[in-house]
Design a protein around this motif. Structure first.
Motif, mmCIF file in Angstrom:
data_model
loop_
_atom_site.group_PDB
_atom_site.id
_atom_site.type_symbol
_atom_site.label_atom_id
_atom_site.label_comp_id
_atom_site.label_asym_id
_atom_site.label_seq_id
_atom_site.Cartn_x
_atom_site.Cartn_y
_atom_site.Cartn_z
ATOM 1 N N THR A 105 -53.880 -3.835 -30.357
ATOM 2 C CA THR A 105 -52.309 -3.953 -29.836
ATOM 3 C C THR A 105 -52.059 -5.376 -29.233
ATOM 4 O O THR A 105 -53.183 -5.921 -28.980
ATOM 5 N N LYS B 45 -57.102 -10.846 -22.630
ATOM 6 C CA LYS B 45 -56.194 -11.196 -21.551
ATOM 7 C C LYS B 45 -55.558 -12.801 -21.627
ATOM 8 O O LYS B 45 -56.491 -13.667 -21.866
ATOM 9 N N ARG C 283 -55.466 -5.206 -27.365
ATOM 10 C CA ARG C 283 -56.695 -4.181 -27.034
ATOM 11 C C ARG C 283 -57.047 -4.693 -28.520
ATOM 12 O O ARG C 283 -56.429 -4.629 -29.496
ATOM 13 N N THR D 217 -51.778 -8.895 -22.794
ATOM 14 C CA THR D 217 -53.073 -8.349 -23.212
ATOM 15 C C THR D 217 -53.132 -7.853 -24.678
ATOM 16 O O THR D 217 -52.056 -7.108 -25.031
ATOM 17 N N GLU E 54 -49.713 -6.495 -26.264
ATOM 18 C CA GLU E 54 -48.763 -5.792 -24.903
ATOM 19 C C GLU E 54 -48.127 -6.821 -24.167
ATOM 20 O O GLU E 54 -49.085 -7.650 -23.812
ATOM 21 N N ILE E 55 -47.153 -6.875 -23.640
ATOM 22 C CA ILE E 55 -46.524 -7.785 -22.709
ATOM 23 C C ILE E 55 -46.553 -6.917 -21.464
ATOM 24 O O ILE E 55 -46.297 -5.814 -21.329
ATOM 25 N N ASN E 56 -47.516 -7.404 -20.480
ATOM 26 C CA ASN E 56 -47.585 -6.361 -19.250
ATOM 27 C C ASN E 56 -46.848 -7.320 -17.930
ATOM 28 O O ASN E 56 -46.631 -6.474 -16.832
ATOM 29 N N GLY E 57 -46.418 -8.431 -18.363
ATOM 30 C CA GLY E 57 -45.584 -9.020 -17.121
ATOM 31 C C GLY E 57 -44.630 -10.003 -17.899
ATOM 32 O O GLY E 57 -45.085 -10.745 -18.689
ATOM 33 N N MET F 68 -60.653 -5.819 -25.034
ATOM 34 C CA MET F 68 -59.450 -6.489 -24.317
ATOM 35 C C MET F 68 -59.388 -8.008 -24.303
ATOM 36 O O MET F 68 -60.574 -8.842 -24.121
ATOM 37 N N GLU G 224 -52.099 -15.373 -20.431
ATOM 38 C CA GLU G 224 -50.974 -15.661 -19.834
ATOM 39 C C GLU G 224 -50.454 -16.974 -19.952
ATOM 40 O O GLU G 224 -50.859 -17.883 -19.796
ATOM 41 N N LEU H 53 -58.636 -16.214 -17.538
ATOM 42 C CA LEU H 53 -58.789 -14.864 -18.183
ATOM 43 C C LEU H 53 -59.509 -14.697 -19.205
ATOM 44 O O LEU H 53 -59.734 -15.568 -20.087
ATOM 45 N N LYS I 290 -47.289 -12.382 -19.046
ATOM 46 C CA LYS I 290 -48.654 -11.850 -19.166
ATOM 47 C C LYS I 290 -48.670 -11.132 -20.172
ATOM 48 O O LYS I 290 -48.081 -10.094 -20.392
#
Lengths: 462, 462
Positions: A305, A207, A335, A333, A307-310, A205, A209, A369, A331
């Motif tokens: 991946t 992270k 993978r 993350t 991905e947009i989480n927020g 992962m 932002e 992060l 935000k």
């Protein structure tokens, strides 16, 4: 010879083993709530006592948080066989919303269900039931043969459900004592009912932002609509640029360190019983939306991946506000799989964003992060194939080296802190409702789990 | 002859006129807060009384909300001259944050500033001061000549700052009484200090809002990252598609009804004193970001926009949540110019979005948001050129037909409900701090505003 005697003993002693599990499940060892700190102590004491009853030199060991349990027992007198470290956790998730439980979460019940007998309680599956499959396998071995087939170190923590704050410091301080040849972890699921599974690759992962600032202040769209740089448009354009039309991530160098799934592993996955239709339709999807050319399972287990989480900015209330906001936020993350390096990937993602910023747009990145690489198990070690064969024998079905789309941080910590490869074998089912009301563990998972470990220990001893 | 006497009278009576304005400013007629309903009544009574003192037949008229003030006065005995309807509003914005005021918002003060004398109070500019410029011009005319040069209907509302809920019903019910030849509105700014301005085109507005739903529920990015349709990516891709690389809106048919600015008007705008550098740099921009090929002023006044005012979905708290959310939301507004039709534009925008949705993505539209076309004044009417000449005379500077990037809904309502063209002349300055703490009105704006209206009335009477 002795293995079949051990398996018979397991079958005979199942009611007693369930009784012991019931005793452990009665203790409300919720780690995240300080009100249950005493119960965590009690659960650790219970495990120390249980291990001692089978001849393990076991101790409760204090940490700044909940205690660890560490125990050691020698293998055969001739010193043969590997030294194994078995990890589990005795703490459990909180039980709220309590109103949704049909029984007392800490009054375990054996229940008949359409899918067979289950034991229902908080922690029945995650992780007390799973942990006890291994302990009971050891007990049966000891009962039948008077010894264990391998030297074993038991290592149980009580903070897994609250972020394991004491784990790495404890492992660092006790690295010599915890050294072994291979770690065994029983905290995972079977890929499908009846399909024995060894989780051999877990995604890592990254992270991150960022905030894009356009105008210095929020503007009125009558006065500035047109000339103003709108950071919501800006951030949308940048997010849209992260992927191409085939679902592939368009960040330059993103796929460095990504390897295609080997053909033999792919064949195992294709026949592992994973129900793609159920997986997708249960959340309202008719197809897999990841990279074209890969199945949903490969997308989930073996492809990286972004991905947009927020995502947010501007007005979110009722009606309309004619604002051009100053800021937009994202935000994300990633993978990670294979050998992708989180640090260099972070630089690539940030460069992708910064290269696409409009004049007058400013960007700030959250500097707090972290990231972690994928955990790819060393399945070329002969122990993995031996364990796979043992599991196949027990379940009368080819065992599968599976992937996992998420992370189990402990596997990475064993490698990083102790230099230990880990083997993740678990017997949980997708419908065990871990972390949810009415958690259960199938009695078949428990029974065949114990038998599986007996076979694995036997195989690893050879 | 009589005009110069009227102008002299205005100069002589300025202290008395400021006294009267001060009286009106002392009344805290905040319309949005029911606690001030009585003060709104008092302000309406004050205006009725003030109009009556110059011979107007004026009444307070009840509505379900704050009262209207309607007054009528005849023009010359021979019935010559047009019948004018003058609109203003006596209600004011709330004063919070009160701590940022340097004086009591309802204890008006005359202050010397580096940019000249001002009167400081809530409503000094918006709209009590502006409204009184017209009333005082009428008073001077009456004082000097014994009559007004035109027949005039006064129409003041008390809900402009709270959405004018009673306005359209009242206009509908009293359409005959409110009929006239031309509406005059004093609620706008000068394009630059000392540059007299007639706002001749105001952008319209289309409001819309949509939600894109991907998965049925929020998903864990370990379990579903890759195969899942992420609605935040989906919405970003769609928003990014709204504009092309030149800043032009890429929605098919978006520019239907948009006209280029006529060359003569463009020349006026180019020399109107608008400070593009100050306009942009004051909010942190180095350039205009709208459609390539148009100046910031043209982008603001005469070009349509599609702006994102709100965008959100997923996790917005501290740290990271590995969620793939079920929903993403977008609020947008379009600013309309020329003959753009809000209803057909809404269909075009919605089609643009729906045509680009991925399989498995569902969309819902907010059905409660409205739209209104641009208001383009009929400046070919001779009254406009007459008024422009009168303003040029007063300010010794060519008056300008300006645009406005925002809307003044009342102008559209006069056309729609009463069939009336409106002429918007105002003397406010960009730094008047309307709606903000320490609102002020330049005494020069007040004084020359009164003189301007005297000249305009004189010109329109001819």
């Amino acid at each position: 010879m002795s293995l079949s005697a051990v398996l018979s003993r397991i079958d005979d002693q199942l009611p007693a083993a369930l009784d012991r599990l019931t005793g452990l499940l009665r203790i409300p060892s919720i780690s995240t709530d300080p009100a249950y700190a005493g119960d965590c102590e009690a659960a650790a004491d219970w495990l120390v006592s249980d291990l001692q009853s089978l001849g393990v030199k076991a101790e409760k060991r204090a940490t700044p948080g909940r205690p660890m349990v560490v125990g050691h027992i020698d293998g055969p007198a001739d010193g043969s066989g590997p030294h194994l470290l078995f990890y589990g956790h005795y703490d459990v998730q909180p039980v709220d919303p309590l109103a949704l439980w049909h029984t007392d979460p800490f009054a375990p019940e054996l229940q008949d269900t359409p899918h067979g007998k289950v034991i229902r309680a908080r922690g029945a599956s995650d992780d007390k039931g799973q942990l006890m499959t291994f302990v009971e396998a050891c007990r049966a071995y000891k009962d039948v043969t008077g010894a264990l087939p391998c030297r074993i170190t038991f290592f149980f923590e009580g903070e897994e459900e609250s972020g394991s704050p004491s784990l790495i410091p404890f492992m660092r301080e006790n690295a010599a004592e915890l050294s072994a040849d291979l770690a065994l972890i029983c905290d995972t699921s079977m890929v499908a009912p009846g399909v024995p599974s060894i989780a051999s690759q877990l995604r890592g992962m990254l992270k991150d932002e960022f905030t894009i600032t356009g105008p210095r202040i929020d503007l009125h769209s009558g006065h500035y609509g047109g000339p103003a740089l709108n950071p919501l448009r800006e951030i949308s354009r940048i997010i849209a640029s992260f992927h191409d039309d085939t679902g592939r991530v368009a960040v330059e160098g993103f796929y460095e360190g990504v390897h295609e799934v080997p053909a033999d592993l792919l064949r195992q996955w294709e026949s592992c019983g994973f129900d793609e239709h159920e997986y997708l339709s249960s959340v309202g999807m008719t197809r897999a939306h990841g990279e074209a050319g890969y199945s949903a399972l490969v997308q989930q287990w073996a492809r990286p991946t972004l991905e947009i989480n927020g995502l947010w900015g501007g007005y979110q209330g009722a009606g309309t506000k004619t604002v051009i906001p100053s800021e937009a936020h994202c935000k994300l993350t990633c993978r990670l799989v294979g050998d992708m390096d989180p640090d260099s990937l972070r630089q690539k993602v940030r460069k992708h964003v910064e290269d696409r910023l409009s004049p007058d747009a400013k960007i700030t990145w959250n500097q707090d992060l972290d990231g972690s690489p994928a955990a790819v198990m060393n399945i070329s070690r002969p122990e993995f194939e031996a364990a796979r064969q043992a599991l196949s024998d027990e379940w009368a079905r080819e065992a599968v080296f599976t992937g996992m789309g998420g992370s189990i941080p402990i596997a990475g910590f064993f490698k990083e802190v102790l230099g230990l490869d880990a083997m993740l074998i678990g017997f949980a089912q997708e419908d065990d409702a871990i972390h949810s009301p009415n958690e259960k563990y199938n009695v078949q998972s428990f029974h065949k789990g114990i038998r599986s470990w007996a076979r694995v220990l036997d195989a690893l001893a050879k």
